[in-house]
Design a protein around this motif. Structure first.
Motif, short mmCIF file in Angstrom:
data_model
loop_
_atom_site.label_atom_id
_atom_site.label_comp_id
_atom_site.label_asym_id
_atom_site.label_seq_id
_atom_site.Cartn_x
_atom_site.Cartn_y
_atom_site.Cartn_z
N VAL A 15 1.86 -7.41 14.27
CA VAL A 15 3.10 -8.17 14.28
C VAL A 15 4.08 -7.45 13.35
N VAL A 16 5.17 -6.97 13.90
CA VAL A 16 6.06 -6.09 13.15
C VAL A 16 6.92 -6.89 12.17
N ASP A 17 6.84 -6.53 10.91
CA ASP A 17 7.61 -7.17 9.85
C ASP A 17 8.77 -6.25 9.46
N TYR A 18 9.99 -6.66 9.84
CA TYR A 18 11.18 -5.91 9.43
C TYR A 18 12.18 -6.82 8.75
N GLY A 19 11.66 -7.95 8.24
CA GLY A 19 12.48 -8.87 7.46
C GLY A 19 13.26 -9.89 8.26
N MET A 20 13.02 -9.98 9.58
CA MET A 20 13.82 -10.87 10.41
C MET A 20 12.99 -11.59 11.47
N GLY A 21 11.79 -12.00 11.13
CA GLY A 21 10.97 -12.66 12.13
C GLY A 21 10.27 -13.89 11.58
N THR A 36 -6.75 -10.76 16.47
CA THR A 36 -6.75 -10.53 15.04
C THR A 36 -5.38 -9.95 14.69
N PRO A 37 -4.44 -10.80 14.25
CA PRO A 37 -3.10 -10.31 13.97
C PRO A 37 -3.04 -9.59 12.62
N VAL A 38 -2.27 -8.51 12.58
CA VAL A 38 -2.02 -7.76 11.36
C VAL A 38 -0.51 -7.69 11.19
N VAL A 39 0.04 -8.35 10.18
CA VAL A 39 1.48 -8.33 9.92
C VAL A 39 1.79 -7.10 9.07
N SER A 40 2.66 -6.24 9.57
CA SER A 40 2.94 -5.00 8.85
C SER A 40 4.33 -4.46 9.16
N GLY A 41 4.96 -3.89 8.14
CA GLY A 41 6.21 -3.18 8.30
C GLY A 41 6.04 -1.69 8.08
N ASP A 42 4.79 -1.24 8.07
CA ASP A 42 4.47 0.17 7.84
C ASP A 42 4.55 0.93 9.17
N PRO A 43 5.45 1.91 9.28
CA PRO A 43 5.57 2.65 10.54
C PRO A 43 4.26 3.29 10.98
N ALA A 44 3.42 3.72 10.03
CA ALA A 44 2.15 4.35 10.38
C ALA A 44 1.20 3.35 11.04
N VAL A 45 1.25 2.09 10.60
CA VAL A 45 0.41 1.05 11.20
C VAL A 45 0.88 0.76 12.62
N VAL A 46 2.19 0.67 12.81
CA VAL A 46 2.74 0.44 14.14
C VAL A 46 2.43 1.62 15.06
N GLU A 66 17.81 -2.64 10.46
CA GLU A 66 16.58 -2.78 9.68
C GLU A 66 15.45 -1.94 10.29
N LEU A 67 15.34 -1.96 11.62
CA LEU A 67 14.30 -1.15 12.27
C LEU A 67 14.49 0.33 11.95
N ARG A 68 15.73 0.79 12.01
CA ARG A 68 16.00 2.20 11.71
C ARG A 68 15.75 2.51 10.24
N ALA A 69 16.24 1.65 9.35
CA ALA A 69 16.13 1.90 7.91
C ALA A 69 14.67 1.93 7.46
N ARG A 70 13.83 1.15 8.12
CA ARG A 70 12.42 1.07 7.73
C ARG A 70 11.54 2.05 8.50
N GLY A 71 12.15 2.89 9.33
CA GLY A 71 11.39 3.88 10.07
C GLY A 71 10.56 3.33 11.21
N LEU A 72 10.95 2.17 11.71
CA LEU A 72 10.15 1.50 12.75
C LEU A 72 10.66 1.77 14.16
N GLU A 73 11.87 2.28 14.29
CA GLU A 73 12.45 2.50 15.61
C GLU A 73 11.62 3.48 16.43
N ARG A 74 11.28 4.62 15.87
CA ARG A 74 10.53 5.64 16.62
C ARG A 74 9.15 5.15 17.05
N PRO A 75 8.30 4.60 16.14
CA PRO A 75 6.98 4.16 16.61
C PRO A 75 7.04 3.04 17.63
N LEU A 76 8.04 2.17 17.52
CA LEU A 76 8.17 1.12 18.52
C LEU A 76 8.55 1.69 19.88
#
Length: 219
Positions: A15-21, A36-46, A66-76
């Protein structure tokens, strides 16, 4: 995957945590339906995930930033393009599209062609808050096992307008017919909140978890 009751295998879903969910309620609902949910904002986990849920509450431009700033855009984006089961919820569904007109506009993940535009509901209160019937438009795994017309809980002021009709699997009405569920391959999104939609919402999440389980068993 971890073992559940009776030795059943429970698929791991990030479950992607980027501060808005609404993370806790989504996490609890996924656990309830066998994940088994894993809440994470770590791009490596995603990036390593074999199943991803992208929730979201708030404004599209800030969420995209927020997705871009946290490095989550590319893995998503890579998850969606590679066939990893990915479910966007509410704002998370809108982020799957190319762009939004909200608050001056913003660029989304571009996994689905189309834009997010104001909900056209003249004479009605916006944001739209409440239960609405969603009508299934074609066979799909996301709404499997549910009636052709089923009520879900919505909270939104904007609506996705997909360019590809075949991506649309569920439509509701509030002032206009708006797209409430989309699916292409293992990529899916719902405008409603399944975690707040009772048994029907849990069935949607269970369908997603089942897809994750099948994918992870085959990995």
């Amino acid at each position: 995957m971890s073992a559940g009751p009776g030795g059943a295998r429970r698929p791991t879903v990030v479950v992607v945590d980027y501060g808005m969910g609404n993370l806790r309620s989504v996490e609890k609902a996924l656990e309830h339906v066998g994940a088994t949910p894993v809440v994470s904002g770590d791009p490596a986990v995603v990036e390593r995930a074999l199943g991803v849920v992208l929730p979201g509450v708030g404004a599209f431009p800030r969420a995209a930033e927020e997705l871009r700033a946290r490095g989550l855009e590319r893995p998503l984006r890579e998850a969606g393009e590679s066939g990893v089961p990915l479910l966007g919820i509410c704002l998370g569904m809108q982020l799957l599209f190319e762009r939004s007109q909200e608050l001056g506009g913003g660029e989304g993940l571009g996994l689905l062609p189309g834009s997010v535009e104001p909900l056209r509901a003249p004479g009605l209160k916006v944001p739209h808050i409440g239960w609405n019937f969603v009508e299934r438009r074609r066979d799909c795994w996301l709404l499997e096992g549910l009636p052709e017309r089923c009520a879900f809980y919505h909270v939104h002021s904007f609506a996705a307008r997909p360019r590809r009709r075949e991506d649309i699997v569920g439509v509701a009405r509030y002032g206009e017919d708006f797209v409430s569920a989309v699916e292409r391959g293992n990529l899916s999104g719902v405008q409603f909140h399944p975690e707040k939609s009772g048994p029907a919402g849990l069935r949607v999440l269970a369908n997603f978890v089942q897809l994750c389980a099948e994918r992870q068993e085959a990995a």
